[in-house]
Write an enzyme that holds these catalytic residues in place. Structure first.
Site, PDB file in Angstrom:
ATOM      1  N   GLY A 115       0.855  -1.287   0.155  1.00 13.44           N
ATOM      2  CA  GLY A 115      -0.077   0.018   0.168  1.00 13.44           C
ATOM      3  C   GLY A 115       0.852   1.404  -0.103  1.00 13.44           C
ATOM      4  O   GLY A 115       2.085   1.249   0.147  1.00 13.44           O
TER       5      GLY A 115
ATOM      6  N   ASP B  61       3.423  -2.712   8.165  1.00 15.60           N
ATOM      7  CA  ASP B  61       2.519  -2.573   7.204  1.00 15.60           C
ATOM      8  C   ASP B  61       1.214  -1.445   7.589  1.00 15.60           C
ATOM      9  O   ASP B  61       1.239  -1.137   8.741  1.00 15.60           O
ATOM     10  CB  ASP B  61       1.523  -3.858   6.743  1.00 15.60           C
ATOM     11  CG  ASP B  61       1.052  -3.898   5.594  1.00 15.60           C
ATOM     12  OD1 ASP B  61       1.084  -2.924   5.023  1.00 15.60           O
ATOM     13  OD2 ASP B  61       0.302  -4.872   5.390  1.00 15.60           O
ATOM     14  N   GLY B  62       0.572  -1.102   6.652  1.00 13.87           N
ATOM     15  CA  GLY B  62      -0.454  -0.116   6.813  1.00 13.87           C
ATOM     16  C   GLY B  62      -1.727  -0.786   7.325  1.00 13.87           C
ATOM     17  O   GLY B  62      -1.901  -2.053   7.356  1.00 13.87           O
TER      18      GLY B  62
ATOM     19  N   ASP C 145      -6.247  -0.142   6.544  1.00 11.34           N
ATOM     20  CA  ASP C 145      -7.443   0.739   6.194  1.00 11.34           C
ATOM     21  C   ASP C 145      -8.004   1.402   7.178  1.00 11.34           C
ATOM     22  O   ASP C 145      -8.666   2.570   7.195  1.00 11.34           O
ATOM     23  CB  ASP C 145      -8.401  -0.120   5.469  1.00 11.34           C
ATOM     24  CG  ASP C 145      -7.850  -0.586   4.020  1.00 11.34           C
ATOM     25  OD1 ASP C 145      -7.071   0.238   3.337  1.00 11.34           O
ATOM     26  OD2 ASP C 145      -7.626  -1.906   3.808  1.00 11.34           O
TER      27      ASP C 145
ATOM     28  N   GLY D 162      -7.485  -3.310   1.374  1.00 11.88           N
ATOM     29  CA  GLY D 162      -7.938  -2.286   0.195  1.00 11.88           C
ATOM     30  C   GLY D 162      -7.144  -2.324  -0.896  1.00 11.88           C
ATOM     31  O   GLY D 162      -7.761  -2.188  -2.133  1.00 11.88           O
ATOM     32  N   GLY D 163      -5.856  -2.840  -0.849  1.00 14.62           N
ATOM     33  CA  GLY D 163      -5.137  -2.976  -1.922  1.00 14.62           C
ATOM     34  C   GLY D 163      -5.179  -4.320  -2.402  1.00 14.62           C
ATOM     35  O   GLY D 163      -4.355  -4.886  -3.476  1.00 14.62           O
TER      36      GLY D 163
ATOM     37  N   GLU E  38      -0.575 -10.756   3.383  1.00 15.62           N
ATOM     38  CA  GLU E  38      -0.367  -9.786   4.483  1.00 15.62           C
ATOM     39  C   GLU E  38      -0.781 -10.512   5.938  1.00 15.62           C
ATOM     40  O   GLU E  38       0.133 -10.777   6.822  1.00 15.62           O
ATOM     41  CB  GLU E  38      -1.301  -8.512   4.431  1.00 15.62           C
ATOM     42  CG  GLU E  38      -0.831  -7.538   3.381  1.00 15.62           C
ATOM     43  CD  GLU E  38      -1.806  -6.517   3.230  1.00 15.62           C
ATOM     44  OE1 GLU E  38      -3.044  -6.523   3.648  1.00 15.62           O
ATOM     45  OE2 GLU E  38      -1.401  -5.646   2.635  1.00 15.62           O
TER      46      GLU E  38
END
Ligand code: 5RP
Length: 218
Positions: free
Chosen positions: A29, A81-82, A84, A96-97, A103
């Site tokens: 992301g 990691d990010g 949402d 979202g990606g 992940e």
């Protein structure tokens, strides 16, 4: 600060969580991309990475950072990691990606999960962001009907195929009051590969980029 500046701020802060001399798990992301670009500056300090998507692997290799297959490594010290969305318990919505399955695998294989995001991602209740679910293509209609029974409104992500060759259903209009329970129920539906709730095994720490500096939630 713009959301982009907040992502860069938090990506820099995440470098403090990189364990020298180990393999690092790297997410997917725009926030993870900022982190990859920061990681390039200290690439000599780590042994390499495991990536959660083909896109991240390509970006890492572009910086000359070694990328290993998960099956080729014994241990991953930290996954960065990010997300949402995150609630205050560090239960996350991710995907979202569309990289949610890899992940979740890399996060599970890592000793620690450091989540990085701008402060707009912190919410009281998960679900305003549609919940991604990776599904085996032949099971699409069946899984969609089962999700409706649970109270969600699934929508096919048009024209999208995951790195694993599957489809994504994004579930709209769902106030997720009990994330661990919903994560478990979704996992019971035959044909679901992974759902984007990271609640049974949440992040260990959340770093949030904000106008007042990096906020830490743990
Ligand atoms: C990709 C993800 C991302 O972590 C999530 O979508 C957040 O992305 P961004 O950092 O671009 O806001 O789960 O599958």
């Amino acid at each position: 600060m713009t959301p982009e500046e907040k992502k860069q701020q938090v990506a820099k802060a995440a470098l403090e969580h990189v364990v020298p001399g180990t393999i690092i798990g790297v997410g997917t992301g725009s926030t993870a991309n900022c982190f990859i670009d920061e990681l390039a500056g200290i690439k000599g300090k780590i042994d390499g990475t495991v990536a959660s998507s083909e896109a991240s692997a390509e970006r890492l290799r572009g910086h000359g950072i070694p990328v290993f297959d998960l099956n080729a490594v014994d241990a991953i010290s930290v996954y960065i990691d990010g997300a949402d969305e995150s609630n205050h318990h560090l239960h996350l919505v991710k995907g979202g990606g569309g990289a949610l399955t890899r992940e979740k695998i890399v996060a599970a294989a890592s000793d620690r999960f450091v989540c990085i995001a701008d402060d707009s991602k912190l919410v009281d209740t998960l679900g305003a962001f549609p919940l991604p679910i990776e599904v085996i293509p032949m099971a699409r209609s069946y899984v969609a009907r089962e999700i409706v029974k649970l109270g969600g409104q699934p929508v096919l992500r048009e024209g999208f195929t995951t790195d694993n060759g599957n489809i994504i259903l994004d579930v709209h209009h769902w106030q997720i009051e009990e994330p661990v329970k919903i994560e478990t129920q979704l996992n019971q539906i035959v044909g679901v590969v992974t759902n984007g709730l990271f609640a049974a095994d949440p992040a260990d720490i959340l770093l949030l980029g904000s106008d007042n500096g990096v906020k830490v939630v743990e």
